[in-house]
Enzyme design. Sequence first.
Site, PDB file in Angstrom:
ATOM      1  CB  SER A  25      38.270 -17.003  47.874  1.00 48.47           C
ATOM      2  OG  SER A  25      38.306 -15.876  48.734  1.00 48.47           O
ATOM      3  CG  ASP A  72      39.473 -19.462  43.730  1.00 44.93           C
ATOM      4  OD1 ASP A  72      39.613 -20.363  42.893  1.00 44.93           O
ATOM      5  OD2 ASP A  72      40.409 -18.727  44.100  1.00 44.93           O
ATOM      6  CG  HIS A  73      41.119 -23.102  45.462  1.00 44.09           C
ATOM      7  ND1 HIS A  73      41.809 -24.191  45.011  1.00 44.09           N
ATOM      8  CD2 HIS A  73      41.659 -22.027  44.834  1.00 44.09           C
ATOM      9  CE1 HIS A  73      42.739 -23.809  44.162  1.00 44.09           C
ATOM     10  NE2 HIS A  73      42.673 -22.493  44.027  1.00 44.09           N
ATOM     11  CG  ASP A 107      41.199 -27.663  45.563  1.00 41.72           C
ATOM     12  OD1 ASP A 107      41.541 -28.851  45.369  1.00 41.72           O
ATOM     13  OD2 ASP A 107      41.995 -26.768  45.913  1.00 41.72           O
ATOM     14  CD  GLU A 137      43.704 -27.336  42.558  1.00 38.75           C
ATOM     15  OE1 GLU A 137      43.114 -26.273  42.340  1.00 38.75           O
ATOM     16  OE2 GLU A 137      44.771 -27.410  43.190  1.00 38.75           O
ATOM     17  CD  GLU A 145      44.405 -17.708  45.861  1.00 40.28           C
ATOM     18  OE1 GLU A 145      44.807 -16.853  45.073  1.00 40.28           O
ATOM     19  OE2 GLU A 145      43.741 -18.696  45.528  1.00 40.28           O
ATOM     20  CG  HIS A 190      47.291 -20.259  44.892  1.00 42.28           C
ATOM     21  ND1 HIS A 190      46.808 -21.358  45.536  1.00 42.28           N
ATOM     22  CD2 HIS A 190      46.513 -20.069  43.807  1.00 42.28           C
ATOM     23  CE1 HIS A 190      45.750 -21.824  44.871  1.00 42.28           C
ATOM     24  NE2 HIS A 190      45.558 -21.064  43.815  1.00 42.28           N
ATOM     25  CG  HIS A 230      43.879 -22.376  40.012  1.00 42.76           C
ATOM     26  ND1 HIS A 230      43.171 -22.004  41.121  1.00 42.76           N
ATOM     27  CD2 HIS A 230      42.985 -22.899  39.148  1.00 42.76           C
ATOM     28  CE1 HIS A 230      41.899 -22.317  40.943  1.00 42.76           C
ATOM     29  NE2 HIS A 230      41.756 -22.861  39.757  1.00 42.76           N
ATOM     30  N   GLY A 231      47.016 -19.466  39.802  1.00 43.35           N
ATOM     31  CA  GLY A 231      48.289 -18.836  40.138  1.00 43.35           C
ATOM     32  C   GLY A 231      48.906 -18.095  38.960  1.00 43.35           C
ATOM     33  CG  ASN A 252      41.853 -18.631  38.885  1.00 46.42           C
ATOM     34  OD1 ASN A 252      41.066 -18.532  37.940  1.00 46.42           O
ATOM     35  ND2 ASN A 252      41.668 -19.475  39.872  1.00 46.42           N
ATOM     36  CG  ASP A 254      43.859 -13.469  44.832  1.00 46.16           C
ATOM     37  OD1 ASP A 254      43.133 -12.461  44.901  1.00 46.16           O
ATOM     38  OD2 ASP A 254      44.239 -14.091  45.833  1.00 46.16           O
TER      39      ASP A 254
HETATM   40 ZN    ZN Z   1      43.738 -21.294  42.849  1.00 51.22          ZN
END
Ligand code: ZN
Length: 353
Positions: A25, A72-73, A107, A137, A145, A190, A230-231, A252, A254
């Site tokens: 990230s 990531d994002h 994103d 996204e 997050e 997230h 995600h999440g 994902n 995390d």
């Molecule tokens: Zn995410």
Amino acid sequence: MTSSSVNACLEAARKADAPIMIQFSSGGAQFYAGKGLDNKDYTAAIAGAVSGAYHVRAMAEQYGVPVVLHTDHCAKKLLPWMDGMLAASERYYKMHGEPLFSSHMLDLSEEPLEENIDICVEYMERMAKMDMLLEMELGITGGEEDGVNNEDANQEDLYTKPEEVWAVTKALMKVPNAKFTIAAAFGNVHGVYAPGNVKLTPKILKNSQAYISEQLGMPQGSMPVSFVFHGGSGSDINDIRESIGYGVIKMNIDTDTQWSYWDGIRAYEKENRDYLQGQIGNPEGADKPNKKYYDPRMPIRAAEKACAKRLMQAFEDLKCVGVLGLGDSKEPSNVLASSVYREAGARKGALPV
Ligand SMILES: [Zn+2]
């Protein structure tokens, strides 16, 4: 976030005999560079991501596992971060014929759909020239997050519509050599919350596949879109498996890996507390040295082991165990020492020689 967490991922991938995606990230990349460094214009986040990429490349070869190197994002305000990383990949591509990173996520889900698509097309054009993958996204991933808080997001925005998926697909398909995935929102968040707070609706993905198949004139049951989940932390195995069935190719995870890494440290400290209160003196004697307990490598290694264990579960959930066909790996081993790997075509190091 550190070479230690990267190594835990590689260790787990080798044990699972599976490929893995490792992603940074922007906050994680900055941390990799060191929080003491100025991050003006995202220079630390760019340098940290590049440093992490070199670490992954150097070590993946030693563990013998293929890695998709991803970030990531990246929201609109973070585009300078993306530009810096793409410039690094462009330099790398000129020299070695491949990009430094495999893939990046954009994103722009907070922007109007049209702007989201326009910016994605612009970046897809730049990335496709280097055979890179773009993850975009649609809709909003709830929760919190890396400093982005969507805990109060509009409920409607947590569920992507098939028409939006089609609009993105249509636009990105026009870019020559485009390869892209869509992180569509199907109620995912997230973070990990108490059971009952998260309502996943993987059917949304199925509906999108059907809608887009129809637009493209493909037979029923086709899955033209590659989705990203995600999440994934704290998700029910049934939701995970169902979403894989609807074309999810990446999940994902995390929050759960963060917890597992911390939990390794927590358990180490609890077990050895009496040996960790000073440099000298423990239950075995007032003059006994404690160096081998407080050496930071001890708790960090405990963290790596706990994290690798949690990742093994993720490989199983995602049906990835044993897919590389390298066989069991009970003990860590350096693949460059093995003629099996060399004869199988392993390169002599993922870094340029
Ligand atoms: Zn995410």
